[in-house]
Design a protein around this motif. Structure first.
Motif, short mmCIF file in Angstrom:
data_model
loop_
_atom_site.label_atom_id
_atom_site.label_comp_id
_atom_site.label_asym_id
_atom_site.label_seq_id
_atom_site.Cartn_x
_atom_site.Cartn_y
_atom_site.Cartn_z
N GLN A 180 -8.98 -15.61 -3.37
CA GLN A 180 -7.88 -14.72 -3.02
C GLN A 180 -8.39 -13.84 -2.08
OE1 GLN A 180 -4.95 -11.87 -5.02
NE2 GLN A 180 -4.78 -13.70 -6.34
N THR A 205 1.35 -7.22 -7.48
CA THR A 205 0.12 -6.65 -6.44
C THR A 205 -0.54 -5.45 -7.55
OG1 THR A 205 0.99 -7.55 -4.33
CG2 THR A 205 -0.85 -6.11 -4.47
N GLN A 262 -6.55 -2.40 -3.00
CA GLN A 262 -6.04 -3.71 -3.64
C GLN A 262 -6.94 -4.42 -4.50
OE1 GLN A 262 -4.02 -7.22 -1.72
NE2 GLN A 262 -3.02 -5.95 -0.60
N SER A 303 -27.30 -6.50 2.62
CA SER A 303 -28.32 -7.43 2.52
C SER A 303 -28.81 -7.86 3.90
CB SER A 303 -27.95 -8.52 1.82
OG SER A 303 -28.95 -9.43 1.79
N LEU A 352 -22.04 -16.54 10.60
CA LEU A 352 -22.48 -15.27 10.82
C LEU A 352 -21.96 -14.73 12.27
CD1 LEU A 352 -25.46 -14.90 8.44
CD2 LEU A 352 -23.15 -14.10 7.96
N LEU A 358 -27.03 -0.46 -9.98
CA LEU A 358 -26.27 -1.10 -10.94
C LEU A 358 -26.99 -1.83 -12.22
CD1 LEU A 358 -23.25 -3.57 -10.12
CD2 LEU A 358 -25.44 -4.66 -10.89
N LEU A 362 -28.03 -11.35 6.01
CA LEU A 362 -26.92 -10.93 6.85
C LEU A 362 -27.12 -10.10 8.09
CD1 LEU A 362 -23.38 -9.43 6.03
CD2 LEU A 362 -24.92 -7.87 6.84
N GLY A 415 -5.61 -7.31 -6.54
CA GLY A 415 -5.24 -8.83 -6.07
C GLY A 415 -3.83 -8.85 -6.72
N VAL A 416 -3.47 -10.31 -6.63
CA VAL A 416 -2.04 -10.72 -7.15
C VAL A 416 -2.17 -11.11 -8.72
CG1 VAL A 416 -0.21 -12.14 -6.62
CG2 VAL A 416 -1.50 -11.23 -4.67
N ARG A 476 -30.42 6.43 0.86
CA ARG A 476 -29.32 5.89 1.68
C ARG A 476 -28.41 6.54 2.54
NH1 ARG A 476 -26.60 1.78 -3.08
NH2 ARG A 476 -28.45 0.36 -3.12
N ASP A 532 -27.36 -10.78 -5.27
CA ASP A 532 -28.17 -9.73 -4.70
C ASP A 532 -27.70 -8.49 -5.34
OD1 ASP A 532 -30.02 -8.43 -2.86
OD2 ASP A 532 -28.17 -7.71 -1.64
N SER A 580 -22.17 0.32 -6.93
CA SER A 580 -23.87 0.20 -6.60
C SER A 580 -24.11 -0.26 -5.21
CB SER A 580 -24.33 -1.05 -7.75
OG SER A 580 -23.42 -2.31 -7.70
N TYR A 581 -23.08 -1.08 -4.46
CA TYR A 581 -23.49 -1.39 -2.95
C TYR A 581 -22.77 -0.59 -2.29
CZ TYR A 581 -19.30 -4.37 -2.95
OH TYR A 581 -18.36 -5.15 -3.08
N ASP A 585 -25.49 -0.98 1.18
CA ASP A 585 -26.35 -1.98 0.70
C ASP A 585 -26.40 -3.22 1.17
OD1 ASP A 585 -28.71 -2.46 -0.90
OD2 ASP A 585 -27.57 -3.73 -2.20
N HIS A 598 -24.66 -14.30 14.51
CA HIS A 598 -25.73 -13.97 15.01
C HIS A 598 -27.04 -14.73 14.70
CE1 HIS A 598 -27.29 -12.39 11.19
NE2 HIS A 598 -26.16 -11.94 10.82
N GLU A 609 0.95 -1.31 0.03
CA GLU A 609 -0.03 -0.06 -0.05
C GLU A 609 0.93 1.17 0.03
OE1 GLU A 609 -0.82 -2.76 1.85
OE2 GLU A 609 -2.92 -3.02 0.83
N VAL A 612 -32.30 7.18 -4.83
CA VAL A 612 -31.68 6.01 -4.08
C VAL A 612 -30.40 6.44 -3.16
CG1 VAL A 612 -30.22 4.12 -4.55
CG2 VAL A 612 -32.43 4.13 -5.97
N LEU A 635 -20.44 2.78 -15.44
CA LEU A 635 -21.49 1.68 -15.52
C LEU A 635 -21.20 1.00 -16.93
CD1 LEU A 635 -23.98 2.29 -12.89
CD2 LEU A 635 -22.03 0.82 -12.73
N HIS A 645 -23.91 1.65 -18.89
CA HIS A 645 -25.40 1.59 -19.23
C HIS A 645 -26.04 2.89 -18.77
CE1 HIS A 645 -26.74 0.76 -15.27
NE2 HIS A 645 -25.97 -0.29 -14.93
N PRO A 646 -27.17 3.30 -19.24
CA PRO A 646 -27.96 4.40 -18.94
C PRO A 646 -28.47 4.35 -17.42
CG PRO A 646 -29.16 3.13 -20.59
CD PRO A 646 -27.84 2.48 -20.55
N SER A 677 -23.98 -13.48 2.42
CA SER A 677 -25.27 -12.53 2.30
C SER A 677 -25.65 -12.04 1.21
CB SER A 677 -25.45 -11.55 3.38
OG SER A 677 -24.31 -10.91 3.11
#
Lengths: 231, 231
Positions: free
Chosen positions: B72, A90, A72, A217, B165, B220, A220, A74-75, A181, B215, A139-140, A215, B167, A51, A177, A165, A167-168, B139
């Motif tokens: 990973q 990395t 990060q 879920s 989880l 998105l 969870l 990934g590798v 949130r 989910d 998105s989340y 977002d 819980h 990092e 939204v 993204l 797309h429209p 989730s």
DNA sequence: CCAAAAGTGTTTAGTGTACACCCATGC
DNA sequence: GCATGGGTGTACACTAAACACTTTTGG
């Protein structure tokens, strides 16, 4: 007894420029892959973790204050991903808000991720991973903050989402939204309309400028806990 | 000119055993950190990438057919995370279904992730990352398939989710949510009740045994595309 | 007044939680 | 019959997509 291998860090720095998602690349002046375009990065130093290393290397290419988010990816470790010595990479995703235009060295340039030039080694794959990660997290999470200026109108933000993204996106629903949130908040200011007229747009701001998952879920969520994003 | 560093892979293999989320560790017989418990793993070989490497190393500890999912987690690269030579680690999450009990070497044992013994190096941090990754993905994906036997009752599945989880989870809602998402399907069979009686439970199965995101949030989703998980 | 752009209201669909109730078994 | 565990029905709260409609500007 680990085999001696080199380790490098690479950064896919993305920014929406001219309504397109673009990535910062530099053109290699030396073999191997001379003339091809590569991601900024370099060798991991002896006294830094990956990092720290990617931030140091980015500082040598762009004004780091412009990079609002680094994470990060990934590798990448295929045995012969780079000719010669074994080199494990990395990879990182970096994001730059659309209103900054950092000074970059003469051998570097921004390229649309949809129309990459000839790229070095496995760097095209890394760019693709970066784009996928950005798409998913937009998105989340509240990751939009890292692509947007400090203040913006909803339609400007919509254009950023459309570019990232691919797309429209309805400005109406995007606003609703993100506001629900608790990610967006109106500043109370308005922006002047363009030459063609139109109602002046309200100016918004992200309430936080650090990554947050918005977002979560329901399966969870422990029972009895209401989603608190709206407060 | 990358500095010469070693590269190792490490796997946090998780399984729900006795209603607890546990991780496979082996006890080091040599310094440094002799007697402490470590994640399985080892040096990256010259002709393999990190994914191949972790599968090879796992094969030396457990019956790999038991490991239904490997992914990973990321790179651990603090300069002195291991004494002596510089060693960068790529960490992985592995999952084993609750109905298999793979044979393991005598110096290895399963430990609850909530009550780890004295661990070597930065391995406790890796285990914590693995648990977090599992929690999150349970989730919003169908990752449950990797923890569950091929066939199971909803209450057995509920117990797995509770252990992972940490819980309470309602069996009623778990069934409804996973069924609606198209992740679970009844086999038509029923399981015999326990000694205390009770209605025989229906037997279920995951419709897919490969990771799928179930989910995807709405912002998105391109317009006009209905969420198709239910079909 | 008209076109353009922004924003709100409303309908419809879907998702997850909670909880009451019914079902099938052992004893 | 009764306890026990399994499963369904239903009501409620919330979320988001779609689209019509209103508001505010420039010309």
């Amino acid at each position: 007894m680990p085999a001696a291998t080199g380790h490098e860090v690479l950064a896919a720095v993305l920014q929406v420029r001219a309504d397109e998602l673009q990535v910062l690349l530099w053109q290699r002046g030396m073999d191997p892959d001379r003339g091809r375009w590569a991601l900024p990065g370099g060798a991991l130093g002896a006294d830094e973790d990956v990092e720290e290393s990617v931030r140091r290397q980015l500082a040598e290419k762009v004004d780091v204050r412009g990079v609002t988010h680094v994470e990060q990816l990934g590798v990448f470790s295929a045995p012969h991903r780079v000719p010669g010595v074994r080199l494990v990479a990395t990879a990182f995703l970096g994001l730059v808000p659309s209103d900054v235009d950092p000074a970059v060295p003469p051998d570097t340039a921004w390229h649309p991720v949809d129309r990459l030039p000839a790229t070095a080694f496995d760097h095209a794959e890394i760019v693709e991973d970066a784009r996928e990660r950005l798409r998913a997290k937009l998105s989340y999470t509240n990751l939009g903050f890292a692509l947007a200026p400090r203040e913006f109108t909803v339609s400007a933000l919509r254009d950023l989402y459309v570019a990232a993204l691919g797309h429209p996106v309805s400005a109406t629903n995007l606003q609703r939204v993100l506001t629900r949130r608790g990610v967006l908040a109106a500043t109370g200011e308005t922006a002047a309309p363009g030459p063609a007229g139109g109602r002046p747009a309200a100016v918004f701001r992200f309430t936080e400028r650090a990554l947050r998952v918005t977002d979560a879920s329901a399966v969870l969520r422990p029972p009895g806990v209401r989603d608190s994003a709206g407060e």
